[in-house]
Design an enzyme around this catalytic site. Structure first.
Site: not given
Ligand code: DGL
Length: 267
Positions: A11-12, A43-44, A74-75, A154, A186-187
Site C-alpha cells: 500500500d502507499s 497515491y490517491g 490499495c484501491n 496516516e 480505500c484501505t
Molecule cells: N490506501 C490506498 C487506497 O486504498 C491509498 C490511499 C492513498 O495513498 O491515497 O486507495
C-alpha cells in the site's frame, strides 16, 4: 509452489495494514512481507501513470523477495495498476481490492442502491462502478471521493472528533435512504469504520474491501496449496521512509506485530 514463500502485500502507507490484519486472522500460518510506500503517500491524489509506475516498482521489489503472490492492498493501485503488474508477472497471482469488494457488495445489497467512497484516483477510474454494472445491470451506484480521510488516518486521527466535520462535509449530499451498502473503497477507510457507522446510525452496511479481498485470497490459495499448519509465520515490513505514526497504528491494528522492519529506497 513452496509454502514457505511469503505473501507480498503493499500500500502507499498504513492503509494496507487493515488488509494485513484480515490475512493474519484468516491465514494465520502464512509468512507476510508488507511494503508501505511512506515516502510517497498519498497515491490517491496522483496521476494514473504515476500510480502505475510506483506500483510496478514495488511489485518488482516484492518479486525480488520471492513472494508467491501479491496483494495490492490499495484501491488506487488496484484500479490503475493491476493489469500493468499482471502483464509484467503473468505467473504470479496478483490480487486487487476492486473485484472481490464489488462481488461481496452485490451479495449484500438488497435494494441495489450502493455507495462507493475512495480516493480521487479510485473514483475517477470508475473501477467499482464498471465491475458492479458488469455483474448486475440493475445496480445504482453513487460514488464520491473523500481525499481528506487518508491524511487523517496516516496521522492516527481516526478516532478523533476532528474527523466528524469532514465526514459531515463529504456525506452531506448523500441521501442515506438511497443506499443500503457503502463500499469503503480505500484501505485506509476501515480505520474510520466506527465513525462512519455512527454517522449512518448503523443503518448502512459498510463493506471493507480489504476483508473481502482477504476472503478471496484465502479461497484462492486453497486451490493450489495448503499452508503449513502450526508454524510461527514471519511478518516483515519494508517502508520507504520512517514516519511518526506508522508503528503505533500498526500496533493497534495488527493481530501480531512485525518482527523485522527495514527502510528501503526503490525509485
Ligand atoms: N490506501 C490506498 C487506497 O486504498 C491509498 C490511499 C492513498 O495513498 O491515497 O486507495
Amino acid at each position: 509452489l513452496n509454502t514457505d514463500r511469503p505473501i507480498g502485500i503493499f500500500d502507499s502507507g498504513v492503509g494496507g495494514l487493515t488488509v494485513v490484519s484480515h490475512i493474519q486472522k484468516k491465514l494465520p500460518f502464512e509468512n507476510l512481507i508488507y511494503f508501505g510506500d511512506t515516502a510517497r503517500v498519498p497515491y490517491g491524489t496522483k496521476a494514473p501513470e504515476t500510480i502505475k509506475k510506483f506500483s510496478l516498482e514495488i511489485a518488482n521489489f516484492l518479486v525480488e523477495k520471492d513472494v508467491k503472490c501479491i496483494i495490492i492492498a490499495c484501491n488506487s493501485a488496484s484500479a490503475h495498476a493491476i493489469h500493468h503488474i499482471r502483464k509484467h508477472y503473468p505467473n504470479i497471482p496478483i490480487y486487487g481490492m476492486i473485484e472481490s469488494g464489488a462481488d461481496f457488495t452485490l451479495s449484500q445489497t438488497k435494494s441495489n442502491f450502493v455507495g462507493v467512497i475512495g480516493t480521487t484516483a479510485t473514483i475517477r477510474s470508475r473501477a467499482y462502478q464498471i465491475h458492479l454494472e458488469r455483474i448486475n445491470k440493475n445496480i445504482n451506484v453513487s460514488s464520491f471521493a473523500c481525499p481528506l480521510f487518508v491524511p487523517f488516518v496516516e496521522e492516527g486521527l481516526y478516532e478523533s472528533d476532528l474527523i466528524d466535520p469532514v465526514i459531515d462535509h463529504y456525506f452531506a449530499d448523500l441521501n442515506t435512504e438511497d443506499i443500503d451498502s457503502l463500499i469503503l473503497g480505500c484501505t485506509h477507510y476501515p480505520f474510520l469504520y466506527n465513525k462512519i457507522n455512527e454517522y449512518f446510525n448503523g443503518e448502512v452496511t459498510l463493506i471493507d474491501s480489504g476483508e473481502a479481498a482477504a476472503n478471496y485470497v484465502k479461497e484462492h490459495l486453497k486451490e493450489f496449496e495448503e499452508s503449513k499448519k502450526d508454524r510461527e509465520p514471519f511478518y516483515h515490513c519494508y517502508l520507504t521512509s520512517a514516519t511518526n505514526k506508522f508503528f503505533s497504528i500498526a500496533e493497534n491494528c495488527m493481530i501480531k506485530p512485525f518482527d523485522e522492519i527495514h527502510y528501503v529506497d526503490i525509485d
